[in-house]
Design a protein around this motif. Structure first.
Motif, PDB file in Angstrom:
ATOM      1  N   SER A  92     -78.450  -1.119  34.393  1.00 39.01           N
ATOM      2  CA  SER A  92     -77.044  -0.768  34.622  1.00 39.01           C
ATOM      3  C   SER A  92     -76.302  -0.872  33.294  1.00 39.01           C
ATOM      4  O   SER A  92     -76.805  -1.485  32.342  1.00 39.01           O
ATOM      5  N   ILE A  93     -75.105  -0.320  33.208  1.00 42.09           N
ATOM      6  CA  ILE A  93     -74.353  -0.378  31.948  1.00 42.09           C
ATOM      7  C   ILE A  93     -74.059  -1.832  31.560  1.00 42.09           C
ATOM      8  O   ILE A  93     -74.133  -2.190  30.387  1.00 42.09           O
ATOM      9  N   VAL A 143     -72.668   0.807  21.340  1.00 45.38           N
ATOM     10  CA  VAL A 143     -71.852   0.370  22.459  1.00 45.38           C
ATOM     11  C   VAL A 143     -70.439   0.872  22.197  1.00 45.38           C
ATOM     12  O   VAL A 143     -69.831   0.533  21.181  1.00 45.38           O
ATOM     13  N   PHE A 144     -69.919   1.690  23.107  1.00 38.51           N
ATOM     14  CA  PHE A 144     -68.622   2.341  22.953  1.00 38.51           C
ATOM     15  C   PHE A 144     -67.543   1.552  23.690  1.00 38.51           C
ATOM     16  O   PHE A 144     -67.564   1.469  24.922  1.00 38.51           O
ATOM     17  N   TYR A 145     -66.617   0.989  22.926  1.00 36.68           N
ATOM     18  CA  TYR A 145     -65.472   0.288  23.499  1.00 36.68           C
ATOM     19  C   TYR A 145     -64.269   1.220  23.418  1.00 36.68           C
ATOM     20  O   TYR A 145     -63.877   1.656  22.336  1.00 36.68           O
ATOM     21  N   ASP A 146     -63.683   1.552  24.562  1.00 39.10           N
ATOM     22  CA  ASP A 146     -62.515   2.429  24.638  1.00 39.10           C
ATOM     23  C   ASP A 146     -61.266   1.560  24.598  1.00 39.10           C
ATOM     24  O   ASP A 146     -60.972   0.839  25.563  1.00 39.10           O
ATOM     25  N   THR A 173     -67.237   1.710  27.850  1.00 35.96           N
ATOM     26  CA  THR A 173     -67.417   2.850  28.746  1.00 35.96           C
ATOM     27  C   THR A 173     -68.785   3.515  28.630  1.00 35.96           C
ATOM     28  O   THR A 173     -69.144   4.319  29.485  1.00 35.96           O
ATOM     29  N   ARG A 174     -69.530   3.172  27.577  1.00 39.93           N
ATOM     30  CA  ARG A 174     -70.793   3.880  27.362  1.00 39.93           C
ATOM     31  C   ARG A 174     -71.703   3.066  26.455  1.00 39.93           C
ATOM     32  O   ARG A 174     -71.239   2.370  25.551  1.00 39.93           O
ATOM     33  N   VAL A 175     -72.997   3.192  26.691  1.00 41.07           N
ATOM     34  CA  VAL A 175     -74.008   2.644  25.792  1.00 41.07           C
ATOM     35  C   VAL A 175     -74.985   3.771  25.504  1.00 41.07           C
ATOM     36  O   VAL A 175     -75.464   4.436  26.421  1.00 41.07           O
ATOM     37  N   LYS A 176     -75.235   4.008  24.224  1.00 33.98           N
ATOM     38  CA  LYS A 176     -76.090   5.118  23.813  1.00 33.98           C
ATOM     39  C   LYS A 176     -77.292   4.581  23.038  1.00 33.98           C
ATOM     40  O   LYS A 176     -77.189   4.252  21.858  1.00 33.98           O
TER      41      LYS A 176
END
Length: 81
Positions: free
Chosen positions: A10-11, A46-49, A56-59
């Motif tokens: 999971s994220i 790791v994308f912190y908005d 919001t996202r992990v790439k």
């Protein structure tokens, strides 16, 4: 952990796993702050908005080309002294 195992998480689990890896740097791409981690045989961004005040996202990736924006921040002048 292998990349295919990471994709199955999971994220929240991906964020936790990434944060246990080696922190390598960060960059900004509005509205995100993007944090780079090494997780053994792959990397994860790791994308912190900041507008939503949440991750919001992990790439995850293995491609070295994606590291270029981080390498631009490395100051090699100190290494040449």
């Amino acid at each position: 952990m292998k990349l295919n195992e990471f994709f199955k998480l999971s994220i929240d689990e991906q964020v936790e796993t990434a944060s246990q890896g080696d922190y390598l740097g960060e960059r900004e791409a509005k509205p995100y702050f993007i944090f780079l981690f090494n997780i053994g045989n792959f990397y994860a961004e790791v994308f912190y908005d900041e507008m939503k005040n949440k991750i919001t996202r992990v790439k995850p990736f293995k491609t070295v080309r994606i590291l270029e924006p981080y390498l631009e921040k490395v100051d090699i002048e100190q290494l040449m002294e």
